[in-house]
Design an enzyme around this catalytic site. Structure first.
Site, mmCIF file in Angstrom:
data_model
loop_
_atom_site.group_PDB
_atom_site.id
_atom_site.type_symbol
_atom_site.label_atom_id
_atom_site.label_comp_id
_atom_site.label_asym_id
_atom_site.label_seq_id
_atom_site.Cartn_x
_atom_site.Cartn_y
_atom_site.Cartn_z
ATOM 1 N N GLU A 270 -0.108 6.652 -2.885
ATOM 2 C CA GLU A 270 1.564 6.416 -2.789
ATOM 3 C C GLU A 270 2.478 6.646 -4.632
ATOM 4 O OE1 GLU A 270 -0.198 4.107 -0.754
ATOM 5 O OE2 GLU A 270 0.013 5.226 1.339
ATOM 6 N N HIS B 243 2.745 -4.635 7.414
ATOM 7 C CA HIS B 243 3.116 -2.916 8.520
ATOM 8 C C HIS B 243 4.876 -3.971 9.613
ATOM 9 C CE1 HIS B 243 -0.836 -0.479 8.047
ATOM 10 N NE2 HIS B 243 0.375 0.251 8.354
#
Lengths: 323, 325
Positions: free
Chosen positions: B60, B129
């Site tokens: 990322e 998450h």
């Protein structure tokens, strides 16, 4: 190479040395604030590599030791000095400082303070070049310390995978601030660390500008023609501290003195003397002329330039409408 | 006017911008061949090819940085982060580079970079998450942060973000990709600044954004049955916040309630309250109230998760309390 070019290169290295020494003086006089990372000892790296690049066309990025890289790309040393003095005429209008010099016109895309931060930026320049279809390349100069960041591995992987035209130049000065390379890197030879990513790489002496130029030419040709990355490791040494606030406790006087024998300016000067291109008197005259230029043009410009206006503090947070 | 889902609106904005400008490209994990976790880029790989719809490795921070570098040379990348939690890994490039390059170059470099993140809690995805990071993004000078609550805004905000010369973070929502709504057929752009009045009212102002707009609207519906007319304001742009728009609503209703999906210490609720204090304190008939998530890592267990995140019931209860009912 023509004698006049060799003389010019010697002058560029000497200028770089004197420029940085003058910065140190201004820092001690508190004319320059913040952190100041100087380049003495490593001049042959940036100057040698960029001599073989297409200056003003190829896109260059580096870390915080960035003054000389900017100047070699074509930045006006007056504007670089004015930036260090925090002036509105500075290359970043006094908003950046020593670690954030920019010269967009000459495609010097900045100095960055986060170690390893420029790796992906350089790959991004290469991605943009690829999309636009030009034959420029991106060149990323960073130190050995940056290779222990995740961005190094992530970017090497993607640069190789996506065949991005980027040259990574590792200026290995053997220390990440005060930590010796053998205490920080499980593989001391940095050029070997890109092998798993299938990137062509080499390691050469970074103190001899002729060696640097010869290898840089090969590396740049590789990137420009094959349109894929290359990793060039230059073995070098900083003769001063990491920054102005460096105690120097991590390395011996003997070691520094030993490397001073391999000062890139000394090596090249001797070579040019032997070739009859320059003599002691001419070198002396060159030095005096540089010191004069730094004092009367560059520092004077920085001193006499205006500070940014406080009313402009919030300018440049966003791009102004219609700008 | 066609009805479409949130993901389809995002896909349409992508498609139009990719077709218009060869320097627009999209990148992220699984967005190409696989079509995107939420289908928001489906079909684009076949149409625009691997150079412009790029499947990235799971890196990322560096693919964000590659997008930023390309933006510095005039490209307009749209970077998708698969889950907002993964954006933590990209924060170095986002906050140290994207947000600051224009300023620290004295305005000489622009960074027209777009990051899309599905923010918020979905269903039992657990603590790693279910992050909500709006408080982090909106605290960074130099970024623009917008949060579409409807398919219409998902389209219009992404269109504006791509055209913006500033770095923009779009916070979408994992639970809203299948939300349906009307989207005009013609091309349009939703402004990156300013609040939107979703429902006018006179008795109290409910400030919300992203998924909490829907909780607020549900609550307003129920309150209306009891004779309370709540004004629902979609903040929509979290950075910069539209302080004039917030104050204008408070001047009208004299009561303020802020609903955020994020946990309370530091965040949208605290910031909006501060702005109300600064700009409209003497207009208030009661102290402002906020409804927010509990200050816990989001638990897996269904009951616990539900208890951690606010809902329309909480908004109704808080509104009644605010009105002294």
């Amino acid at each position: 190479m023509e004698a006049s070019d060799r003389k010019r290169l010697l002058r560029e290295m000497l200028f770089a040395r004197r420029f940085e020494e003058r910065c140190a003086q201004a820092y001690q006089e508190r004319e320059i604030g913040g952190f100041l990372h100087l380049y003495p000892g490593q001049e042959a790296c940036a100057i040698g590599v960029l001599e073989k690049a297409r200056k003003g066309q190829d896109y260059v990025v580096t870390g915080y030791r960035d003054h000389i890289h900017a100047i070699q790309c074509g930045a006006d040393p007056k504007e670089v000095m004015a930036e260090l003095y925090g002036k509105e005429t500075g290359s970043s209008r006094g908003r950046g400082g020593s670690m954030h010099i920019y010269d967009v016109d000459h495609h010097f895309m900045g100095g960055y303070a986060l170690v390893g931060g420029p790796f992906p930026l350089a790959a991004g320049f290469a991605k943009a070049i690829k999309l636009r279809g030009g034959d420029e390349i991106a060149i990323c100069f960073l130190g050995d310390g940056a290779n222990n960041q995740g961005t190094f591995h992530e970017t090497m992987n993607m640069a190789s995978l996506w065949k991005l035209p980027v040259l990574f130049v590792c200026e290995n000065n053997l220390y990440g601030i005060g930590t010796a390379i053998e205490r920080a890197s499980s593989e001391i030879n940095q050029y070997l660390r890109v092998a798993p990513y299938k990137i062509a790489a080499s390691q050469v002496d970074g103190q001899d500008i002729d060696v640097v130029m010869a290898e840089a030419e090969k590396a740049i040709t590789h990137v420009r023609e094959k349109r894929e990355p290359y990793f060039l490791e230059l073995m070098t040494y900083r003769l001063r501290g990491h920054s102005m606030s460096d105690s120097g406790a991590y390395r011996s006087k003997e070691e520094v003195e030993q490397w001073a024998q391999r000062d890139p300016i000394g090596i090249y000067k001797k070579r040019l003397e032997a070739a009859g291109i320059i003599d002691a008197a001419a070198f002396q005259a060159m030095d005096e002329e540089i010191l004069e230029q730094i004092e009367n043009e560059i520092v004077r410009f920085a001193l006499e330039s205006p500070e940014p206006r406080v009313e402009d503090l919030e300018r440049y947070v966003y791009v102004a409408e219609g700008a | 006017m066609a009805e479409m889902m949130y993901w389809q609106a995002i896909l349409r904005a992508h498609d139009e911008e990719l077709a218009r400008d060869p320097l627009v490209f999209a990148m992220g994990e699984d967005i190409g061949v696989a079509g995107g976790t939420y289908k928001a880029t489906s079909g684009l790989y076949a149409k625009y090819g691997p150079e412009r719809v790029i499947d990235t490795p799971i890196s990322e921070n560096s693919y964000t940085g590659i997008g930023i570098g390309a933006a510095m040379l005039g490209c307009r990348p749209i970077v998708e982060i698969m889950s907002v939690n993964f954006a933590w890994l990209a924060m170095d490039q986002l906050m140290n580079n994207a947000a600051k390059i224009h300023y620290m170059s004295g305005g000489k470099i622009r960074c027209p970079f777009v990051m899309r993140v599905p923010g918020g809690t979905a269903h039992q995805l657990g603590a790693q998450h279910s992050a909500r990071m709006e408080k982090v993004f909106m605290g960074i000078s130099g970024l623009r942060v917008v949060t579409p609550a409807t398919p219409r805004d998902a389209y219009g905000l992404l269109k504006s973000a791509v055209r913006s010369d500033d770095p923009v973070v779009l916070i979408e929502h994992e639970s809203m990709y299948n939300l349906k709504g009307e989207v005009p057929d013609e091309e349009f752009f939703t402004p990156l600044e300013g609040v939107k009045v979703m429902r006018p009212g006179r008795d109290l102002s409910i400030f919300a954004y992203n998924i909490s707009v829907h909780w607020a609207l549900q609550a307003a519906e129920r309150l209306a049955k009891e004779g309370v007319e709540a004004e629902v304001i979609d903040l929509r742009a979290l950075k910069p916040l539209d302080r004039a728009g917030i104050a204008a609503s408070v001047r009208k209703t004299h009561r303020a309630l802020i609903v955020e999906e994020d946990e309370a210490p530091v965040g949208v609720g605290a910031e909006v309250m501060a702005l109300i204090n600064e700009d409209a304190f003497f207009e208030l008939d009661a102290a402002p109230v906020r409804v927010h998530a509990k200050d816990v890592p989001i638990p897996y267990n269904r009951r616990l998760e539900k208890a951690a995140i606010p809902n329309a019931d909480d908004v109704v209860a808080a509104a009644k309390k605010l009105l002294g009912k």
